[in-house]
Design a protein around this motif. Sequence first.
Motif, PDB file in Angstrom:
ATOM      1  N   VAL A  20     -34.227   5.639  25.124  1.00 38.53           N
ATOM      2  CA  VAL A  20     -33.731   6.404  24.339  1.00 38.53           C
ATOM      3  C   VAL A  20     -32.515   5.737  23.414  1.00 38.53           C
ATOM      4  O   VAL A  20     -32.438   5.678  22.136  1.00 38.53           O
ATOM      5  CB  VAL A  20     -33.281   8.015  24.551  1.00 38.53           C
ATOM      6  N   ARG A  21     -31.799   5.128  24.447  1.00 37.85           N
ATOM      7  CA  ARG A  21     -30.586   4.392  23.661  1.00 37.85           C
ATOM      8  C   ARG A  21     -31.136   3.244  22.892  1.00 37.85           C
ATOM      9  O   ARG A  21     -30.578   2.996  21.737  1.00 37.85           O
ATOM     10  CB  ARG A  21     -29.516   3.635  25.053  1.00 37.85           C
ATOM     11  N   THR A  22     -32.181   2.400  23.481  1.00 35.03           N
ATOM     12  CA  THR A  22     -32.699   1.507  22.609  1.00 35.03           C
ATOM     13  C   THR A  22     -33.163   1.929  21.322  1.00 35.03           C
ATOM     14  O   THR A  22     -33.002   1.345  20.163  1.00 35.03           O
ATOM     15  CB  THR A  22     -33.796   0.684  23.457  1.00 35.03           C
ATOM     16  N   LEU A  23     -33.963   3.104  21.409  1.00 29.21           N
ATOM     17  CA  LEU A  23     -34.239   3.742  19.988  1.00 29.21           C
ATOM     18  C   LEU A  23     -33.198   4.108  19.172  1.00 29.21           C
ATOM     19  O   LEU A  23     -33.187   3.926  18.058  1.00 29.21           O
ATOM     20  CB  LEU A  23     -35.291   4.727  20.325  1.00 29.21           C
ATOM     21  N   LEU A  24     -32.148   4.679  19.681  1.00 31.14           N
ATOM     22  CA  LEU A  24     -31.011   5.301  18.760  1.00 31.14           C
ATOM     23  C   LEU A  24     -30.342   3.892  18.376  1.00 31.14           C
ATOM     24  O   LEU A  24     -29.966   3.818  17.019  1.00 31.14           O
ATOM     25  CB  LEU A  24     -30.060   6.055  19.658  1.00 31.14           C
ATOM     26  N   ASP A  25     -30.319   3.013  18.972  1.00 30.22           N
ATOM     27  CA  ASP A  25     -29.582   1.542  18.314  1.00 30.22           C
ATOM     28  C   ASP A  25     -30.431   1.060  17.201  1.00 30.22           C
ATOM     29  O   ASP A  25     -29.865   0.277  16.532  1.00 30.22           O
ATOM     30  CB  ASP A  25     -29.471   0.634  19.411  1.00 30.22           C
ATOM     31  N   ASP A  34     -29.220  12.363  13.262  1.00 22.74           N
ATOM     32  CA  ASP A  34     -30.187  13.593  13.346  1.00 22.74           C
ATOM     33  C   ASP A  34     -30.785  13.765  15.168  1.00 22.74           C
ATOM     34  O   ASP A  34     -30.675  14.683  15.537  1.00 22.74           O
ATOM     35  CB  ASP A  34     -31.366  13.347  12.376  1.00 22.74           C
ATOM     36  N   LEU A  35     -30.972  12.350  15.403  1.00 21.78           N
ATOM     37  CA  LEU A  35     -31.627  12.606  16.974  1.00 21.78           C
ATOM     38  C   LEU A  35     -30.566  12.770  17.946  1.00 21.78           C
ATOM     39  O   LEU A  35     -30.708  13.438  18.868  1.00 21.78           O
ATOM     40  CB  LEU A  35     -32.200  10.969  17.078  1.00 21.78           C
ATOM     41  N   THR A  36     -29.291  12.408  17.776  1.00 17.20           N
ATOM     42  CA  THR A  36     -28.324  12.561  18.674  1.00 17.20           C
ATOM     43  C   THR A  36     -28.045  14.248  18.708  1.00 17.20           C
ATOM     44  O   THR A  36     -27.917  14.674  19.416  1.00 17.20           O
ATOM     45  CB  THR A  36     -27.034  11.714  18.411  1.00 17.20           C
ATOM     46  N   TYR A  62     -41.958  12.334  26.559  1.00 19.25           N
ATOM     47  CA  TYR A  62     -40.975  13.427  26.851  1.00 19.25           C
ATOM     48  C   TYR A  62     -40.125  13.053  28.208  1.00 19.25           C
ATOM     49  O   TYR A  62     -39.298  13.709  28.215  1.00 19.25           O
ATOM     50  CB  TYR A  62     -41.700  14.716  26.873  1.00 19.25           C
ATOM     51  N   GLN A  63     -40.738  12.383  29.079  1.00 16.92           N
ATOM     52  CA  GLN A  63     -40.093  12.605  30.437  1.00 16.92           C
ATOM     53  C   GLN A  63     -38.942  11.473  30.231  1.00 16.92           C
ATOM     54  O   GLN A  63     -37.896  11.633  30.845  1.00 16.92           O
ATOM     55  CB  GLN A  63     -40.978  12.138  31.432  1.00 16.92           C
ATOM     56  N   ARG A  64     -39.069  10.595  29.305  1.00 21.45           N
ATOM     57  CA  ARG A  64     -38.083   9.695  29.189  1.00 21.45           C
ATOM     58  C   ARG A  64     -36.894  10.294  28.621  1.00 21.45           C
ATOM     59  O   ARG A  64     -35.692  10.188  28.863  1.00 21.45           O
ATOM     60  CB  ARG A  64     -38.478   8.672  28.189  1.00 21.45           C
ATOM     61  N   MET A  65     -37.093  11.047  27.584  1.00 22.93           N
ATOM     62  CA  MET A  65     -36.166  11.983  26.802  1.00 22.93           C
ATOM     63  C   MET A  65     -35.721  13.078  27.866  1.00 22.93           C
ATOM     64  O   MET A  65     -34.324  13.154  27.690  1.00 22.93           O
ATOM     65  CB  MET A  65     -36.847  12.895  25.769  1.00 22.93           C
TER      66      MET A  65
END
Length: 80
Positions: A20-25, A34-36, A62-65
């Motif tokens: 998730v952090r990788t995606l946010l970056d 928006d995602l945050t 969804y489990q990673r999220m």
Amino acid sequence: MTLLEEIHAAGAPRHRQCSVRTLLDALSVDDENDLTDAINDPAVSHMAITTALRARGLDMHYQRMARHRNGRCSCGPTSG
């Protein structure tokens, strides 16, 4: 580096960055915000977030999220 140092380095635990952090970056600033906001909103389900991400072609389970939102990923108990 000695052989023993190489062995210890090879056996050291590897800390993968949270997906998730990788995606946010990787997102634009607006999409990251928006995602945050969605991640921090308890009224939004893990499944709703990941469904919207997949609709945009972004791979997220969804489990990673859920792990990220519950502080059980490499980010620890932090938000966003």
